[in-house]
Scaffold this motif. Structure first.
Motif, PDB file in Angstrom:
ATOM      1  N   VAL A  77      25.263  30.476  -1.698  1.00 34.50           N
ATOM      2  CA  VAL A  77      25.392  31.351  -0.532  1.00 34.50           C
ATOM      3  C   VAL A  77      24.726  32.686  -0.813  1.00 34.50           C
ATOM      4  CG1 VAL A  77      27.012  32.512   1.008  1.00 34.50           C
ATOM      5  CG2 VAL A  77      27.578  30.255   0.101  1.00 34.50           C
ATOM      6  N   ASP A  78      23.964  33.160   0.162  1.00 37.09           N
ATOM      7  CA  ASP A  78      23.376  34.492   0.089  1.00 37.09           C
ATOM      8  C   ASP A  78      23.631  35.180   1.424  1.00 37.09           C
ATOM      9  OD1 ASP A  78      22.084  36.664  -0.958  1.00 37.09           O
ATOM     10  OD2 ASP A  78      20.136  35.696  -1.156  1.00 37.09           O
ATOM     11  N   TYR A  79      23.448  36.500   1.431  1.00 38.89           N
ATOM     12  CA  TYR A  79      23.699  37.306   2.625  1.00 38.89           C
ATOM     13  C   TYR A  79      22.428  37.998   3.098  1.00 38.89           C
ATOM     14  CZ  TYR A  79      28.660  37.037   1.372  1.00 38.89           C
ATOM     15  OH  TYR A  79      29.918  36.603   1.072  1.00 38.89           O
ATOM     16  N   ALA A  80      22.338  38.170   4.391  1.00 37.10           N
ATOM     17  CA  ALA A  80      21.388  39.090   5.013  1.00 37.10           C
ATOM     18  C   ALA A  80      22.264  40.084   5.766  1.00 37.10           C
ATOM     19  CB  ALA A  80      20.441  38.363   5.955  1.00 37.10           C
ATOM     20  N   GLU A  81      22.415  41.260   5.190  1.00 36.75           N
ATOM     21  CA  GLU A  81      23.259  42.286   5.825  1.00 36.75           C
ATOM     22  C   GLU A  81      22.366  43.089   6.757  1.00 36.75           C
ATOM     23  OE1 GLU A  81      25.055  43.953   2.248  1.00 36.75           O
ATOM     24  OE2 GLU A  81      26.857  42.779   2.688  1.00 36.75           O
ATOM     25  N   VAL A  82      22.544  42.865   8.064  1.00 38.27           N
ATOM     26  CA  VAL A  82      21.588  43.370   9.050  1.00 38.27           C
ATOM     27  C   VAL A  82      22.103  44.527   9.904  1.00 38.27           C
ATOM     28  CG1 VAL A  82      20.382  41.156   9.151  1.00 38.27           C
ATOM     29  CG2 VAL A  82      22.229  41.620  10.756  1.00 38.27           C
ATOM     30  N   TYR A  83      23.347  44.919   9.706  1.00 46.75           N
ATOM     31  CA  TYR A  83      23.848  46.077  10.440  1.00 46.75           C
ATOM     32  C   TYR A  83      24.989  46.697   9.661  1.00 46.75           C
ATOM     33  CZ  TYR A  83      27.700  43.102  12.098  1.00 46.75           C
ATOM     34  OH  TYR A  83      28.793  42.277  12.171  1.00 46.75           O
ATOM     35  N   SER A  84      25.306  47.937  10.027  1.00 49.32           N
ATOM     36  CA  SER A  84      26.436  48.606   9.371  1.00 49.32           C
ATOM     37  C   SER A  84      27.485  48.950  10.409  1.00 49.32           C
ATOM     38  CB  SER A  84      25.975  49.870   8.650  1.00 49.32           C
ATOM     39  OG  SER A  84      25.478  50.810   9.564  1.00 49.32           O
ATOM     40  N   ARG A  85      28.715  48.911   9.959  1.00 48.36           N
ATOM     41  CA  ARG A  85      29.832  49.237  10.845  1.00 48.36           C
ATOM     42  C   ARG A  85      30.193  50.703  10.646  1.00 48.36           C
ATOM     43  NH1 ARG A  85      30.890  44.442   8.163  1.00 48.36           N
ATOM     44  NH2 ARG A  85      31.195  42.652   9.490  1.00 48.36           N
ATOM     45  N   HIS A  86      30.474  51.366  11.735  1.00 47.93           N
ATOM     46  CA  HIS A  86      30.956  52.744  11.664  1.00 47.93           C
ATOM     47  C   HIS A  86      31.710  53.066  12.947  1.00 47.93           C
ATOM     48  CE1 HIS A  86      27.178  53.145  13.870  1.00 47.93           C
ATOM     49  NE2 HIS A  86      27.700  54.221  14.411  1.00 47.93           N
ATOM     50  N   CYS A  87      32.580  54.024  12.843  1.00 48.90           N
ATOM     51  CA  CYS A  87      33.334  54.440  14.021  1.00 48.90           C
ATOM     52  C   CYS A  87      32.405  55.225  14.941  1.00 48.90           C
ATOM     53  CB  CYS A  87      34.534  55.293  13.593  1.00 48.90           C
ATOM     54  SG  CYS A  87      35.669  55.652  14.944  1.00 48.90           S
ATOM     55  N   PRO A  88      32.291  54.808  16.182  1.00 50.11           N
ATOM     56  CA  PRO A  88      31.390  55.514  17.099  1.00 50.11           C
ATOM     57  C   PRO A  88      31.949  56.873  17.495  1.00 50.11           C
ATOM     58  CG  PRO A  88      32.642  53.867  18.282  1.00 50.11           C
ATOM     59  CD  PRO A  88      32.991  53.706  16.826  1.00 50.11           C
ATOM     60  N   ASP A  89      31.048  57.723  17.954  1.00 49.71           N
ATOM     61  CA  ASP A  89      31.505  58.984  18.533  1.00 49.71           C
ATOM     62  C   ASP A  89      32.336  58.647  19.758  1.00 49.71           C
ATOM     63  OD1 ASP A  89      30.080  60.449  16.667  1.00 49.71           O
ATOM     64  OD2 ASP A  89      28.288  60.534  17.927  1.00 49.71           O
ATOM     65  N   HIS A  90      33.342  59.448  19.999  1.00 50.59           N
ATOM     66  CA  HIS A  90      34.196  59.185  21.160  1.00 50.59           C
ATOM     67  C   HIS A  90      34.355  60.462  21.966  1.00 50.59           C
ATOM     68  CE1 HIS A  90      36.973  60.871  18.251  1.00 50.59           C
ATOM     69  NE2 HIS A  90      37.732  61.197  19.260  1.00 50.59           N
ATOM     70  N   ASP A  91      34.688  60.269  23.201  1.00 49.42           N
ATOM     71  CA  ASP A  91      34.855  61.364  24.142  1.00 49.42           C
ATOM     72  C   ASP A  91      36.344  61.475  24.467  1.00 49.42           C
ATOM     73  OD1 ASP A  91      34.935  63.060  26.339  1.00 49.42           O
ATOM     74  OD2 ASP A  91      33.450  61.953  27.493  1.00 49.42           O
ATOM     75  N   ASN A  92      36.978  62.563  24.017  1.00 51.67           N
ATOM     76  CA  ASN A  92      38.404  62.749  24.276  1.00 51.67           C
ATOM     77  C   ASN A  92      38.723  62.707  25.763  1.00 51.67           C
ATOM     78  OD1 ASN A  92      39.437  62.957  21.666  1.00 51.67           O
ATOM     79  ND2 ASN A  92      38.881  65.100  21.527  1.00 51.67           N
ATOM     80  N   GLU A  93      37.850  63.245  26.578  1.00 45.69           N
ATOM     81  CA  GLU A  93      38.085  63.258  28.021  1.00 45.69           C
ATOM     82  C   GLU A  93      38.101  61.836  28.582  1.00 45.69           C
ATOM     83  OE1 GLU A  93      39.049  65.832  29.893  1.00 45.69           O
ATOM     84  OE2 GLU A  93      39.065  66.928  28.008  1.00 45.69           O
ATOM     85  N   HIS A  94      37.216  60.997  28.091  1.00 47.75           N
ATOM     86  CA  HIS A  94      37.179  59.602  28.556  1.00 47.75           C
ATOM     87  C   HIS A  94      38.465  58.885  28.149  1.00 47.75           C
ATOM     88  CE1 HIS A  94      35.934  55.300  28.360  1.00 47.75           C
ATOM     89  NE2 HIS A  94      35.500  55.610  29.559  1.00 47.75           N
ATOM     90  N   LEU A  95      38.901  59.084  26.923  1.00 52.84           N
ATOM     91  CA  LEU A  95      40.141  58.461  26.462  1.00 52.84           C
ATOM     92  C   LEU A  95      41.334  58.956  27.278  1.00 52.84           C
ATOM     93  CD1 LEU A  95      41.438  56.574  24.406  1.00 52.84           C
ATOM     94  CD2 LEU A  95      41.585  58.508  22.829  1.00 52.84           C
ATOM     95  N   LEU A  96      41.382  60.240  27.549  1.00 56.10           N
ATOM     96  CA  LEU A  96      42.462  60.807  28.353  1.00 56.10           C
ATOM     97  C   LEU A  96      42.433  60.244  29.767  1.00 56.10           C
ATOM     98  CD1 LEU A  96      44.823  62.761  28.573  1.00 56.10           C
ATOM     99  CD2 LEU A  96      43.187  64.573  29.119  1.00 56.10           C
ATOM    100  N   GLN A  97      41.241  60.099  30.342  1.00 53.05           N
ATOM    101  CA  GLN A  97      41.117  59.540  31.687  1.00 53.05           C
ATOM    102  C   GLN A  97      41.598  58.094  31.720  1.00 53.05           C
ATOM    103  OE1 GLN A  97      40.124  61.291  34.567  1.00 53.05           O
ATOM    104  NE2 GLN A  97      41.082  59.478  35.444  1.00 53.05           N
ATOM    105  N   GLN A  98      41.232  57.319  30.712  1.00 52.16           N
ATOM    106  CA  GLN A  98      41.690  55.932  30.640  1.00 52.16           C
ATOM    107  C   GLN A  98      43.211  55.877  30.563  1.00 52.16           C
ATOM    108  OE1 GLN A  98      39.755  53.117  30.875  1.00 52.16           O
ATOM    109  NE2 GLN A  98      38.146  54.574  31.358  1.00 52.16           N
ATOM    110  N   LEU A  99      43.786  56.756  29.782  1.00 46.64           N
ATOM    111  CA  LEU A  99      45.232  56.794  29.624  1.00 46.64           C
ATOM    112  C   LEU A  99      45.910  57.178  30.938  1.00 46.64           C
ATOM    113  CD1 LEU A  99      47.477  56.415  27.566  1.00 46.64           C
ATOM    114  CD2 LEU A  99      47.218  58.808  26.931  1.00 46.64           C
ATOM    115  N   GLU A 100      45.354  58.166  31.636  1.00 47.19           N
ATOM    116  CA  GLU A 100      45.916  58.599  32.919  1.00 47.19           C
ATOM    117  C   GLU A 100      45.772  57.524  33.992  1.00 47.19           C
ATOM    118  OE1 GLU A 100      44.139  62.368  33.852  1.00 47.19           O
ATOM    119  OE2 GLU A 100      45.270  63.407  32.283  1.00 47.19           O
TER     120      GLU A 100
END
Length: 129
Positions: free
Chosen positions: A26-49
């Motif tokens: 077995v071998d790997y081709a690591e073709v992308y990296s995972r990271h936490c995306p930038d987020h918009d507090n206002e969007h999260l608050l709107q979703q919650l509301e």
């Protein structure tokens, strides 16, 4: 047999270990990296509301990012608790364990981790409400 697994950097070893145990190279081709995306507090608050009935989670990284976004947001404690109590539809018992460790209180594990399984779990949850 020679097998190439295409994945993100730092992916799990479960599949490769199982294949190696059966004699595969077995071998790997690591073709992308995972990271936490930038987020918009206002969007999260709107979703919650607007009201969130259910949240779908398809990976441990997604769940960890969701928790990190909640924790690093400018939401107040009550709003954060509300997000941690939203029902989560998740695709495995492993992710359910992580959800519990992170403080999420309402989880539904799908019977099959395909799209159909996620939809069925949502329908089942909605039917109980």
């Amino acid at each position: 047999k020679k097998i190439l697994i295409v994945r993100g950097i730092g992916g799990r070893e479960t599949l490769a270990n199982g294949l190696r145990a059966m004699g595969a190279l077995v071998d790997y081709a690591e073709v992308y990296s995972r990271h936490c995306p930038d987020h918009d507090n206002e969007h999260l608050l709107q979703q919650l509301e607007d009201g969130i009935d259910i949240v779908t989670i398809a990976s441990g990284e997604t769940l960890q990012n969701f928790a990190d976004i909640i924790e690093n947001s400018s939401l107040n404690i009550k709003q954060k608790k509300k997000l941690y109590s939203c029902p989560l539809v998740i695709v495995s018992a492993r992710i359910k364990g992580l959800a519990e460790q992170l403080g999420f209180s309402d989880t539904v594990v799908v019977n099959e981790p395909e799209n159909k399984g996620v939809v069925n779990a949502i329908e089942e949850w909605l039917g109980k409400k």
